[in-house]
Scaffold this motif. Sequence first.
Motif, short mmCIF file in Angstrom:
data_model
loop_
_atom_site.label_atom_id
_atom_site.label_comp_id
_atom_site.label_asym_id
_atom_site.label_seq_id
_atom_site.Cartn_x
_atom_site.Cartn_y
_atom_site.Cartn_z
N ALA A 280 0.83 -1.21 0.00
CA ALA A 280 0.00 0.00 0.00
C ALA A 280 0.86 1.25 0.00
O ALA A 280 0.59 2.23 -0.71
N GLN A 281 1.92 1.25 0.78
CA GLN A 281 2.80 2.42 0.85
C GLN A 281 3.56 2.60 -0.45
O GLN A 281 3.78 3.72 -0.91
N SER A 282 3.96 1.49 -1.10
CA SER A 282 4.65 1.57 -2.38
C SER A 282 3.74 2.14 -3.45
O SER A 282 4.15 2.97 -4.27
N THR A 283 2.47 1.71 -3.44
CA THR A 283 1.50 2.24 -4.41
C THR A 283 1.30 3.74 -4.21
O THR A 283 1.24 4.51 -5.17
N ALA A 284 1.19 4.15 -2.95
CA ALA A 284 1.01 5.58 -2.65
C ALA A 284 2.21 6.39 -3.09
O ALA A 284 2.08 7.49 -3.64
N THR A 285 3.41 5.84 -2.89
CA THR A 285 4.63 6.55 -3.30
C THR A 285 4.68 6.71 -4.82
O THR A 285 5.03 7.77 -5.33
N ARG A 286 4.33 5.64 -5.54
CA ARG A 286 4.32 5.73 -7.01
C ARG A 286 3.33 6.77 -7.48
O ARG A 286 3.59 7.54 -8.42
N SER A 287 2.16 6.82 -6.85
CA SER A 287 1.15 7.79 -7.25
C SER A 287 1.65 9.22 -7.02
O SER A 287 1.44 10.10 -7.86
N GLU A 288 2.32 9.44 -5.89
CA GLU A 288 2.86 10.76 -5.61
C GLU A 288 3.94 11.14 -6.61
O GLU A 288 4.04 12.28 -7.05
N THR A 289 4.77 10.15 -7.01
CA THR A 289 5.84 10.42 -7.97
C THR A 289 5.26 10.79 -9.32
O THR A 289 5.70 11.74 -9.98
N ILE A 290 4.24 10.03 -9.75
CA ILE A 290 3.60 10.32 -11.04
C ILE A 290 2.97 11.70 -11.02
O ILE A 290 3.09 12.48 -11.96
N ALA A 291 2.30 12.02 -9.92
CA ALA A 291 1.67 13.34 -9.80
C ALA A 291 2.73 14.43 -9.84
O ALA A 291 2.54 15.49 -10.45
N GLY A 292 3.88 14.19 -9.20
CA GLY A 292 4.96 15.17 -9.22
C GLY A 292 5.51 15.38 -10.61
O GLY A 292 5.78 16.51 -11.03
N HIS A 293 5.69 14.28 -11.35
CA HIS A 293 6.17 14.40 -12.73
C HIS A 293 5.19 15.20 -13.59
O HIS A 293 5.59 16.05 -14.40
N GLU A 294 3.91 14.91 -13.43
CA GLU A 294 2.89 15.61 -14.22
C GLU A 294 2.86 17.09 -13.87
O GLU A 294 2.74 17.95 -14.75
N GLU A 295 2.99 17.41 -12.58
CA GLU A 295 3.01 18.81 -12.18
C GLU A 295 4.21 19.53 -12.80
O GLU A 295 4.09 20.64 -13.30
N ALA A 296 5.37 18.88 -12.76
CA ALA A 296 6.57 19.50 -13.33
C ALA A 296 6.40 19.72 -14.83
O ALA A 296 6.83 20.74 -15.38
N ARG A 297 5.80 18.73 -15.53
CA ARG A 297 5.60 18.88 -16.97
C ARG A 297 4.68 20.04 -17.29
O ARG A 297 4.93 20.84 -18.20
N LEU A 298 3.58 20.16 -16.49
CA LEU A 298 2.64 21.25 -16.73
C LEU A 298 3.29 22.61 -16.50
O LEU A 298 3.10 23.55 -17.28
N VAL A 299 4.07 22.71 -15.45
CA VAL A 299 4.72 23.98 -15.13
C VAL A 299 5.72 24.35 -16.20
O VAL A 299 5.80 25.51 -16.65
N ALA A 300 6.53 23.36 -16.66
CA ALA A 300 7.53 23.64 -17.68
C ALA A 300 6.87 24.08 -18.99
O ALA A 300 7.31 25.05 -19.64
N ASP A 301 5.81 23.38 -19.38
CA ASP A 301 5.11 23.73 -20.63
C ASP A 301 4.48 25.11 -20.52
O ASP A 301 4.56 25.93 -21.45
N TRP A 302 3.86 25.40 -19.39
CA TRP A 302 3.25 26.71 -19.16
C TRP A 302 4.29 27.83 -19.25
O TRP A 302 4.07 28.87 -19.85
N SER A 303 5.46 27.59 -18.66
CA SER A 303 6.51 28.61 -18.64
C SER A 303 7.05 28.88 -20.04
O SER A 303 7.28 30.04 -20.42
N LYS A 304 7.25 27.81 -20.83
CA LYS A 304 7.79 28.00 -22.18
C LYS A 304 6.81 28.77 -23.06
O LYS A 304 7.19 29.67 -23.81
N ARG A 305 5.53 28.41 -22.95
CA ARG A 305 4.53 29.11 -23.77
C ARG A 305 4.43 30.57 -23.37
O ARG A 305 4.30 31.46 -24.22
#
Length: 424
Positions: A280-305
């Motif tokens: 359960a803790q491993s699944t939660a960690t993976r979900s947080e990591t994926i969410a973090g990657h997606e947040e970083a991608r959105l911020v980077a794309d927003w900044s470039k545009r």
Amino acid sequence: MTRLIKYAFLLSTAFALAACNETLEDIAPKAERQLPARVVQTMKAKGMSKTSPVMMRIFKEEGKLEVWKAKTNGRYDIIASYDICKWSGQLGPKFTEGDRQAPEGFYTVRPGQMNPKSSYYLAFNIGFPNAYDQANGRTGKHLMVHGACSSAGCYSMTDEQISEIYAFARDSFKGGQREFQVQAFPFRMTAENMARYRSDPNYDFWKMLKEGYDHFELTKIPPKVDVCGKRYVFNREAADGERLSPTAACPPMSQPESLLTAYRQYQAQYDIAFSKALKAQSTATRSETIAGHEEARLVADWSKRRARGEKVSRLPPNIPSPTAVAEAPQPASTPAVAATASAYTAEPASRLQNALEAVAGQPEQQQPAESTAAAVAPVPAEGAVPSPTPRPDTSAERTASVPAPATGGQAPSLRRRIQNIFSR
């Protein structure tokens, strides 16, 4: 007659002044105060006598001190639970004199360790260092459970709480109990908590304590505690009655078959629960990591545009824009935040490198000195963490400022957060 009246007046004045300075303790000593009627009634309902044997359990993370008493069938049941007012240090055992760390382990309290005249209202010494601590070179003294809600390595209660706790112990000694056990744990040793702290340097030490914890959970009788090979051993008997040495290797030992069978069954169930908790803790960690990657991608794309002059909508409210972060007033102690924000606007391939360079050389945020551990001693045999950096001696009978209790580990450093967000 006039002289008698004058003396009477002076005497009455003296009594009035004394009343301003004296307390009820001058009439009924605090160490002899009786347990409240409600507690006595609860004991009676649970099949306990006022003078039956007692034991105590302490849980740092939960901030609880439990009092257990023996029932007529010999098993113990909880009779009271108190919120610990203050304890100092962090999760983990005490290593050295003056490290302001509250101990963990199995301790013994005898009548001579009770202090009815403590400057911290009432107190009893828990018996640190015990045989295990001494075998592992751990030092310290005057480690107490006491009142006054002030701690420098002790477990401190309010005066009202320690009055009851002290009375439980006092009455058990009056009933013939020669010593009682104090079990001090970092947290309730459930599968979920053990899985949560599986990467902690103290994990092997805590696993050792957990065996004694489990024996009590199974039997509801305080375990027989010995030390050999610089380790705790519970409910074991050496062959031919051989005496155990805390520092010598453990000789062949045995346990009652019924206890051994029950413990194996208990451990099998625990292993299943522990595996589920890890998953359960491993699944939660993976979900947080994926969410973090997606947040970083959105911020980077927003900044470039935005940098290209394109019209862009606002970012979701839970994701602060780099501009907002950079323009927000920052504390002087965190200059790396603005630099980290600028790293968001870099091209994806260089974002991690730029971010790490931006914080290179910046001091990471420190925890209070009392809750920061630094390795300065050899690793004990059971695999526990090395000793924290020694501090000036601050015994329980001295006034000291106390940090808030540790609540399960320090926040990750800025550098680590960046790595988690940008790693692929």
